[in-house]
Design a protein around this motif. Sequence first.
Motif, short mmCIF file in Angstrom:
data_model
loop_
_atom_site.label_atom_id
_atom_site.label_comp_id
_atom_site.label_asym_id
_atom_site.label_seq_id
_atom_site.Cartn_x
_atom_site.Cartn_y
_atom_site.Cartn_z
N ARG A 167 11.07 4.95 -1.19
CA ARG A 167 10.55 5.62 0.00
C ARG A 167 9.05 5.35 0.13
O ARG A 167 8.31 5.39 -0.85
N LEU A 168 8.63 5.08 1.35
CA LEU A 168 7.22 4.83 1.62
C LEU A 168 6.48 6.15 1.77
O LEU A 168 7.09 7.22 1.93
N SER A 169 5.14 6.09 1.74
CA SER A 169 4.36 7.33 1.72
C SER A 169 4.48 8.13 3.01
O SER A 169 4.26 9.35 3.00
N ALA A 214 0.82 -1.23 0.00
CA ALA A 214 0.00 0.00 0.00
C ALA A 214 0.85 1.27 0.00
O ALA A 214 0.40 2.32 0.45
N TRP A 215 2.05 1.19 -0.50
CA TRP A 215 3.03 2.29 -0.48
C TRP A 215 3.37 2.72 0.95
O TRP A 215 4.06 3.71 1.16
N MET A 216 2.92 1.94 1.94
CA MET A 216 3.07 2.30 3.34
C MET A 216 3.96 1.34 4.11
O MET A 216 4.53 1.72 5.15
N PHE A 217 4.06 0.12 3.65
CA PHE A 217 4.74 -0.93 4.39
C PHE A 217 5.66 -1.71 3.45
O PHE A 217 5.60 -1.57 2.24
N GLY A 218 6.45 -2.57 4.05
CA GLY A 218 7.23 -3.52 3.27
C GLY A 218 8.68 -3.09 3.06
O GLY A 218 9.05 -1.93 3.25
N ALA A 257 -9.38 10.46 3.51
CA ALA A 257 -8.13 11.19 3.76
C ALA A 257 -7.02 10.27 4.24
O ALA A 257 -5.83 10.58 4.06
N ASP A 258 -7.39 9.15 4.87
CA ASP A 258 -6.37 8.23 5.38
C ASP A 258 -6.23 6.98 4.52
O ASP A 258 -5.63 5.99 4.95
N SER A 259 -6.76 7.00 3.31
CA SER A 259 -6.62 5.84 2.42
C SER A 259 -5.18 5.77 1.91
O SER A 259 -4.45 6.77 1.90
N PRO A 260 -4.74 4.58 1.49
CA PRO A 260 -3.38 4.48 0.94
C PRO A 260 -3.15 5.43 -0.23
O PRO A 260 -2.06 6.01 -0.37
N GLU A 261 -4.17 5.62 -1.06
CA GLU A 261 -4.02 6.49 -2.22
C GLU A 261 -3.85 7.96 -1.80
O GLU A 261 -3.02 8.68 -2.35
N SER A 262 -4.65 8.38 -0.82
CA SER A 262 -4.54 9.76 -0.33
C SER A 262 -3.19 9.99 0.34
O SER A 262 -2.56 11.04 0.17
N GLY A 309 6.05 -6.25 -10.24
CA GLY A 309 5.65 -5.83 -8.91
C GLY A 309 4.27 -6.32 -8.55
O GLY A 309 3.49 -6.72 -9.41
N GLU A 310 4.00 -6.30 -7.24
CA GLU A 310 2.68 -6.72 -6.77
C GLU A 310 2.04 -5.60 -5.97
O GLU A 310 2.68 -4.92 -5.17
N SER A 311 0.74 -5.37 -6.24
CA SER A 311 -0.05 -4.35 -5.56
C SER A 311 0.57 -2.97 -5.76
O SER A 311 0.73 -2.53 -6.89
N ALA A 312 0.97 -2.29 -4.68
CA ALA A 312 1.62 -0.98 -4.84
C ALA A 312 2.86 -1.09 -5.69
O ALA A 312 3.20 -0.19 -6.47
N GLY A 313 3.58 -2.22 -5.56
CA GLY A 313 4.75 -2.45 -6.40
C GLY A 313 4.39 -2.64 -7.85
O GLY A 313 5.14 -2.27 -8.75
#
Length: 287
Positions: A88-90, A53-57, A180-185, A127-131
């Motif tokens: 870099r993560l979000s 989710a561009w947030m983890f990993g 506002a707190d979605s991975p995309e936002s 890549g998978e998902s955000a990747g």
Amino acid sequence: MIDAASRGWTDRVEHRDIVVNEVPGFRPLTLDLVVPVAAPQPAPVLVWIHGGAWMFGSPKHPADWLMEADPFTAAIRAGFAVASAQYRLSGEAHFPAQLDDVTAAVRWLRRHGDTVGVDRERIGVWGESAGGHLASMVALTGNDQDDSRVRAAVCWYAPSNLLTMQAQAHPSGTIDHEAADSPESLLIGAPLAGNPEAGRAASPITYVTDQAPPMLLIHGDQDLVVPVGQSEELAAALTAAGAEVELSVVREADHCFAGVPLEPLIRDTLAFFTRVLAPDTGALPPH
């Protein structure tokens, strides 16, 4: 990537922590590269981009569910080098930082790949998902002028149009993609609902042209996180533009292909890369 020495593997040579970019105020960005020993040199190389989710990993700690099938060893046995790209993560930086970071990894391979046994002209992104989102962004925005172009891309259940995610969401999905707190936002640094231009700029579909490299999109039809409509929409746009694209919709598969065996999908992925990265494919026309 997995530590080859600790596992006793002798079929690969590892190059760890190759610095591909140094961003002021941030740690050096690196990639880890594994080159098969038995493959003819130079070997084609697949750039793996992790999800989360561009947030983890982290590229250094692949998810357990993924490593149960170990696509990296499968790729090495098929004759590919594998580069794991860091980005870099979000929570660290907003888009386009993530694209810049993965592009830096591709650019390093294009410029220096021959020093580590890989073919600078036969680079694929996977890549998978955000990747997968970042893989498609690299594939659709790269160019030969700055050494960022790749020859092929495989995107597993990837977001393709941030502006249509919510409308396409599975009825059983629990994510409000425009919140506002979605991975995309969080990726774009502002609520997606009120910032369509930023959402459009971060969407692979925005960059579709007839110059896109061959792409394979694989997506589960029961994905509760990233709607299957995302891959369907991108495939339709690429087809309309005259680009080469294959879409594989996996029945009864959720996000991360939960519910179906992963090994056949890895085989399909590597078969695609084997075909489109063959030495006699020829250079793609420049952007």
